[in-house]
Design an enzyme around this catalytic site. Structure first.
Site, mmCIF file in Angstrom:
data_model
loop_
_atom_site.group_PDB
_atom_site.id
_atom_site.type_symbol
_atom_site.label_atom_id
_atom_site.label_comp_id
_atom_site.label_asym_id
_atom_site.label_seq_id
_atom_site.Cartn_x
_atom_site.Cartn_y
_atom_site.Cartn_z
ATOM 1 N N ALA A 269 0.840 -1.191 0.000
ATOM 2 C CA ALA A 269 0.000 0.000 0.000
ATOM 3 C C ALA A 269 0.876 1.243 0.000
ATOM 4 C CB ALA A 269 -0.890 0.012 1.229
ATOM 5 N N MET A 270 0.251 2.391 -0.288
ATOM 6 C CA MET A 270 1.006 3.633 -0.425
ATOM 7 C C MET A 270 0.263 4.790 0.243
ATOM 8 S SD MET A 270 3.600 5.233 -1.540
ATOM 9 C CE MET A 270 3.788 6.980 -1.263
ATOM 10 N N GLU A 271 1.019 5.587 0.984
ATOM 11 C CA GLU A 271 0.454 6.605 1.874
ATOM 12 C C GLU A 271 0.187 7.968 1.244
ATOM 13 O OE1 GLU A 271 3.678 5.390 2.013
ATOM 14 O OE2 GLU A 271 5.083 6.965 2.583
ATOM 15 N N ASN A 272 -0.022 8.070 -0.070
ATOM 16 C CA ASN A 272 -0.290 9.366 -0.712
ATOM 17 C C ASN A 272 -1.197 10.229 0.159
ATOM 18 O OD1 ASN A 272 0.790 8.076 -3.159
ATOM 19 N ND2 ASN A 272 -1.179 7.026 -3.141
ATOM 20 N N GLU A 305 -0.177 2.981 6.887
ATOM 21 C CA GLU A 305 -0.299 4.077 5.915
ATOM 22 C C GLU A 305 -0.936 5.295 6.586
ATOM 23 O OE1 GLU A 305 1.524 3.440 3.606
ATOM 24 O OE2 GLU A 305 1.463 1.249 3.531
ATOM 25 N N HIS A 308 1.697 7.183 8.539
ATOM 26 C CA HIS A 308 2.599 7.970 7.694
ATOM 27 C C HIS A 308 2.127 9.420 7.562
ATOM 28 C CE1 HIS A 308 5.829 5.547 6.214
ATOM 29 N NE2 HIS A 308 5.100 4.690 5.541
#
Ligand code: BES
Ligand code: ZN
Length: 869
Positions: A269-272, A305, A308
């Site tokens: 997963a990615m914390e944009n 995430e 972050h």
């Protein structure tokens, strides 16, 4: 027209931490206009920039077709700038620059899943960390350039969902069946946190009121059929938001928080900022389709995430060498969160098991590097177990040493000092020291040195003086690349037990660190030291590194009886587990007899099942063949390890005999108080059944088949499917067919179907061949690739025989199609040099052969390091 194409490396270029320089220009604001069409996407960008230091204006860009470029109102011609496959450079730019560019990109044919890419027929998403944004537009794509982003997204109305970071300002018609949305993110951020999503997705909505009274709209986007599977993630999100307020004083800062699920994703997963993008495997969770382990993972990734937002987004990294600043700290935070969700001891056991199975081997082989590396070729290769897991351990050690209160004062100081900045590991350690009043600067050594330290400890008991003395010594294997290795600060949490009564001594020693942790902690920061404990009235048994207080290899000359004693009397659940693992490693690697272990299991297990079924299930852990193999540095023979391990499991099954069946029949997960206990009972039942099957008990297969058909729970269903398949039970074929029919439209469950077969201990090249030829196998979906290759790799005997070609072929194929994933999968072979001949030679030849054909920076760097032993 210029084409900045050719992603392949010209000459591998190494980047060094010591060469860091500030960017010559900062970006105050950026406006993006992203227009998605079926066979191309046009990206307009307007950058408002200001000079910060002398030098050329440098914009990074890769695979971009430049259509036009305007500087302060004047269109530039090709002679006004230099353009190559990596960057656009303008010499003598004025101090204030407004730069407008238009480029064409191709998300519809982007198989690398980096930048903007088409994830499915209905969905386009971005993945920009670490260096994906340069594949969307020309930009100073580095984490120390922070800007305010305004994003216009335009697409055909067959994609009703148009998302980007921040607040929705405007939506409208764009003609020809198209529409647009304009978003603005008020918080300055680096380009790697930019995200946009264009697609046809359903949404689950909820809301959360922060400690400051902000009402935050929460949205999880997924395929319509998966929306009911988003409940657990939504709960976990709200729980995380509360947890960060309570434990770190950090409330959320925007009015919305969106999560988008996609099955085409390289990572978890990615914390944009405000718009996380998740692999479906880390969002979707439902008992019927998801195992307990996967449900726990979903909750921890959601938390990770979310955390972050402060450790990563509000305070980000100055450069990518500082990656462990955000990842190590955020993993430590998500682990702490998960310790509050289930049994803290079991969470710690599971986290340490991962550390020892992945980080320790990495750190003892050719890919070893410090948590903060000092050079790299391809930064994607440094999202490693060392950066993440060892990075988390460094934070845990400092927290253990400080205790809760002082650690909180330190972290408060960090957020006070650095909010809105891009900082370094030193900034973190300095703030933590200043806020807590404790000088932690020697912990920087942990960030800068590779290798797992060896901690040798000896105990001496002086009965007459009633004194117990510990002599400690630390050492690191010498390393040609890091010649001057320094002693590390090692917090040693310990307890002494009275060997006669089993009672724990209250520790009296001036050497212990004073803090809020109730265990005694000794900070061992020299090459050698001795400490003494007084008032020890009878011979003690010492328990060291409780809760795994430091990531080191401990050597203590325990007798097997002392380890058995700790299995039964240690009150720290982690060290109770550790004692069984130490005993088992001796049996499996040093050929000790198993009798002490077997007796201790019989003494310990029945009561533990009553008290804590989840912990009891972990006490049955037997180190995996892969882990055992990683403890061997030369002449490694996977078959030998397999034989030893199988023999032990056979003995355990035989010795426990009827106990397995009785326990299996008496346990009922539906009768448990909470999820944690139910999880423990499900795990135990599966273990009991597997042991029964080992005893050759045909009844085991009947019970397995029965459980398979009566349950609606994935852990129960998959647990028995494994027993049937791995033992070639007569019922296996029908069960596999049933599983396929039931779940053929559920990608994540189908991954499990592939995995069960690929991980069959007697899988052959033909098994793998059949799976990869199956119509549902898909080289475009990393999850599906990993289900087969991960399954295969759970049996080292198979990995190191026919598996080698599988991994080589994958690396060759992915080198072009998806080098990030290709490089990661290749790392499975990194311990090739430990093999006994002739295997060692064979694998080396295959790797050398691969070296002559691969081209991507990712795979080339990994392969070069692997061969440099
Ligand atoms: N920032 C990473 C995602 C990422 C990983 C981006 C690699 C670029 C390259 C994210 O916060 C992360 O760490 N995700 C982990 C899961 C997490 C729970 C440790 C992942 O994707 O595996
Ligand atoms: Zn992360």
């Amino acid at each position: 027209m210029n084409i900045a194409a050719n992603p392949m490396v010209e000459a591998s270029q190494t980047i060094y931490l010591k060469d860091y320089q500030k960017p010559s220009f900062l970006v105050d604001a950026v406006e993006l206009d992203i227009q998605v069409y079926a066979d191309y996407t046009q990206v307009g960008a307007t950058l408002k920039m200001q000079r910060q230091t002398a030098g050329d204006l440098v914009l990074l860009g890769r695979d971009l077709e430049l259509k036009s470029i305007i500087l302060n109102g004047t269109e530039l011609s090709e002679s006004d700038y230099q353009l190559d496959s990596e960057q656009l450079r303008i010499a003598n730019a004025p101090d204030q620059v407004t730069l407008e560019t238009i480029v064409i990109i191709h998300p519809e044919s982007n198989t690398q899943l980096e930048g903007l890419y088409q994830a499915s027929s209905d969905l386009f998403v971005t993945q920009n960390e670490p260096e994906g944004f340069r594949k969307i537009t020309f930009y100073p794509d580095r984490p120390d350039v922070l800007s305010v982003f305004t994003t216009r997204v335009e697409a055909d109305k067959k994609y009703p969902v148009l998302l980007a970071n921040g607040n929705l300002l405007e939506t409208g018609e764009a003609g020809e069946g198209r529409h647009y949305a304009i978003w603005q993110d008020p918080t300055k951020k680096p380009s790697y946190l930019f995200a946009c999503v264009i697609g046809d997705l359903a949404v689950m909505k909820d809301h959360y009121v922060t400690s400051e009274g902000r009402n935050v709209a929460l949205e999880i986007y997924a395929e319509e059929k998966d929306i009911p599977k988003c409940k657990i993630a939504m709960q976990a999100l709200k729980h995380s938001m509360r947890w960060d307020e309570e434990h770190y004083g950090l409330p959320y800062d925007l009015d919305n928080y969106m999560i988008v699920a996609t099955s085409a994703f390289n990572m978890g997963a990615m914390e944009n900022k405000g718009l996380n993008i998740f692999n479906t495997s880390c969002v979707l969770a439902d008992e019927e389709y998801t195992t307990d382990a996967a449900i726990m993972r979903v909750q921890s990734v959601i938390a990770h995430e979310y955390f972050h937002n402060w450790t990563g987004n509000r305070i980000t990294c100055r450069d990518w060498f500082q990656l462990c600043l955000k990842e190590g700290l955020t993993v430590f935070r998500d682990q702490s969160f998960s310790e509050d969700l289930q049994s803290a001891a079991v969470q710690r056991i599971d986290d340490v098991a991962v550390l020892k199975a992945h980080q320790f081997p990495e750190d003892s082989g050719p890919l070893s590097h410090p948590p903060r590396p000092d050079h790299f070729v391809e930064i994607n290769n440094f999202y490693t177990a060392t950066v993440y897991e060892k990075g988390a351990e460094i934070n845990r050690m400092m927290s253990t040493l400080l205790g809760k209160e002082k650690f909180r004062k330190g972290s408060d100081e960090y957020f006070r000092r650095h909010d809105g900045q891009a900082v370094t590991v030193e900034d973190w350690v300095n703030a933590l020291s200043a806020g807590s009043g404790v000088d932690l600067s020697n912990f920087l050594t942990w960030y800068n040195q590779p290798g797992t330290p060896k901690l040798e400890v000896q105990g001496e008991y002086d009965a007459a003086a009633q004194v117990y003395r510990l002599n400690l010594k630390q050492s690191l294997k010498s390393n040609a690349k890091y010649p001057n290795l320094k002693a590390l600060p090692i917090p040693v949490a310990l307890a002494l037990f009275n060997a006669e009564t089993g009672e724990q001594y209250i520790l009296q020693s001036e050497a212990l660190v004073e803090n809020s942790v109730k265990d005694g902690v000794y900070l061992f920061d020299q090459a050698q030291a001795s400490i003494e404990f007084s008032g020890i009235t009878a011979h003690p048994v010492v328990s060291l590194l409780r809760n795994f207080s430091a990531p080191v290899n401990l050597e203590f000359n325990y007798s097997n009886d002392e380890l058995a004693f700790l299995m039964q009397h240690e009150t720290n659940g982690f060290n109770q587990w550790q004692a069984t693992q130490t005993l088992l490693e001796r049996i499996l690697l040093e050929e000790h007899a198993a009798d002490t272990y077997l007796q201790a299991m019989k003494n310990t297990v029945p009561a533990l099942i009553e008290k804590d079924p989840l912990l009891a299930s972990r006490i049955f852990d037997v180190p995996s063949e892969g882990y055992l193999g990683s403890r061997i540095d030369q002449n490694y023979q996977p078959e030998k390890i397999q034989q030893q391990r199988n023999a032990l499991l056979d003995t355990l099954a035989r010795e426990l005999g009827a106990f397995c069946k009785e326990t299996y029949l008496s346990l009922d997960p539906d009768m448990q108080q909470d999820f944690s206990q139910a999880m423990g009972v499900r795990a135990l039942k599966n273990i009991m059944l597997a042991l029964m099957a080992r005893q050759g008990d045909a009844k085991a297969f009947e019970l397995a088949q029965q459980q398979y058909h009566t349950t609606r729970n994935m852990s129960e269903r998959l647990g028995v499917l494994r027993v049937l398949v791995w033992n070639d039970a007569p019922q296996a074929k029908a069960a596999l067919e049933d599983f396929y029919t039931r779940f053929k439209d559920e990608a994540l469950a189908l991954d499990q179907w592939f995995m069960v077969q690929a991980s069959h201990p007697k899988a052959t090249a033909e098994t793998i061949q059949a799976l990869t030829a199956h119509p549902d196998y898909d080289l475009g979906t990393p999850n599906r690739i990993r289900s087969v290759s991960g399954g295969l790799n759970s049996n080292p005997v198979n990995t190191w025989s026919f598996g080698v070609q599988h991994f080589i072929d994958l690396a060759k194929y992915l080198d072009e199609k998806n080098p990030i994933v290709g490089s990661r999968l290749l790392q499975v072979l990194s311990r090739w040099y430990t093999l006994a001949e002739p295997q060692r030679n064979q694998v080396q030849a295959a790797l050398l052969n691969l070296q002559s054909v691969v081209k991507s920076k990712n795979v080339v760097e990994t392969l070069n390091s692997m061969l440099e032993v």
